[in-house]
Write an enzyme that holds these catalytic residues in place. Structure first.
Site, mmCIF file in Angstrom:
data_model
loop_
_atom_site.group_PDB
_atom_site.id
_atom_site.type_symbol
_atom_site.label_atom_id
_atom_site.label_comp_id
_atom_site.label_asym_id
_atom_site.label_seq_id
_atom_site.Cartn_x
_atom_site.Cartn_y
_atom_site.Cartn_z
ATOM 1 N N LYS A 8 0.861 -1.198 0.000
ATOM 2 C CA LYS A 8 0.000 0.000 0.000
ATOM 3 C C LYS A 8 0.887 1.234 0.000
ATOM 4 C CE LYS A 8 0.813 1.202 4.574
ATOM 5 N NZ LYS A 8 1.703 2.295 4.930
ATOM 6 N N ASP A 133 -3.147 -1.777 10.268
ATOM 7 C CA ASP A 133 -3.296 -1.676 8.811
ATOM 8 C C ASP A 133 -3.927 -2.924 8.183
ATOM 9 O OD1 ASP A 133 -2.316 0.849 8.430
ATOM 10 O OD2 ASP A 133 -0.284 0.217 7.872
#
Ligand code: ATP
Length: 279
Positions: A8, A133
């Site tokens: 990401k 996350d």
């Protein structure tokens, strides 16, 4: 079962107040990119066995992928007899969330493999126990994350963007980054910039491009700032460090434009470059 576990990038990251539990409130815009680890999970054997290739990550049960598998097995009653393989391509401790992604991918893969039928909400709950996350990688859409990073809202972003990621030869630990941020800013409280749930053009997205964790990173590694400028000189429409760093990326209207910039850019010794697109 084989699958990819993508990285990401953070297109916006603001550190807000420190919570009584020691974590910081954040607000961040997250997008997955197609720079991925290759993974496999196979049932069988005795216990959870990890086979690693590529960049160095913790072996055995210290690894987030194994810890995620263990939580999944315990909560579903499936025997903890698995082999997990990770061919690491995502730079480690780089701000790209590779460990969280591996954990999320294992949860989703085991749910498919054993047909346990858990919905994404249940998988996100398991993931949140291991890392803030992880729910984002199960969510599988660009998102605005709040709280520790686990409160997610879908955000629409322009398609087709190209990213040129610059990977320095050093790592930054997330805890060092937050501690140094507090020290350098005196723990100042602030309210976050208002963010939208839709960015239809690249220009809209560029307006919110910001990362508070550049403050600690640049204090120790000024070369990150120099490489941001170099990216902009080679045509990047914006440049930012991702997460707690040190990977720094340039945003381009297309993959071709990112490749063009890569050809012109002179990298410092031992730095690497990766081209990728958003997912
Ligand atoms: P974040 O932005 O989520 O803090 P990061 O991209 O900076 O993460 P990761 O690559 O996820 O960093 O690694 C963070 C820490 O997790 C490292 O110290 C690493 O050794 C450990 N770790 C445990 N399991 C894994 C894994 N499967 N892949 C990568 N790192 C792992």
């Amino acid at each position: 079962m084989r699958f990819l576990s993508p990285a990401k990038i953070n297109l916006h990251l603001e550190v807000l107040e420190k919570r009584p539990d020691g974590y910081h409130e954040v607000q961040t815009l997250l997008k997955r990119v197609d720079l991925s680890d290759e993974m496999e999970v196979h049932p069988g054997g005795q216990g959870i066995r990890l086979i690693l290739e590529g960049e160095e990550v913790p072996p055995g049960m210290e690894n987030l992928a194994c810890r995620a598998a263990s939580i999944f097995c315990r909560e579903t009653g499936i025997p903890e007899d698995l082999e997990i393989r990770i061919r690491k391509r995502i730079p480690v401790a780089a701000g790209l969330g590779g460990g969280s992604s591996n954990a999320a991918s294992v949860l989703a893969a085991l749910n498919d493999l054993f047909r346990t039928g858990l919905n994404s909400h249940a998988l996100m709950g398991m993931g949140a126990k291991l890392g803030a996350d992880i729910p984002f990688f199960i969510f599988q859409r660009p998102a605005l994350a709040k709280g520790k990073g686990e409160r997610l809202t879908a955000v629409s972003m322009p398609e087709g963007l190209g990213f040129l990621l610059l990977v320095p030869p050093f790592r930054i630990s997330t805890s060092w980054s937050y501690e140094t941020f507090d020290r350098l800013t005196g723990g100042k409280r602030k309210t976050g910039t208002p963010l939208r749930d839709s960015y239809s053009t690249l220009a809209d997205l560029l307006e919110v491009l910001k990362n508070d964790l550049e403050i600690p990173a640049l204090s120790r590694y000024p070369e990150i700032g120099r490489m941001k400028e170099a990216l902009l000189r080679q045509g990047a429409r914006g440049a930012l460090m991702s997460g707690s760093g040190p990977v720094t990326f340039g945003i381009f209207p297309s993959r071709e434009k990112a490749e063009e910039a890569r050809r012109k850019l002179v990298l410092p010794r031992d730095w690497k470059a990766e081209i990728c697109c958003g997912l």
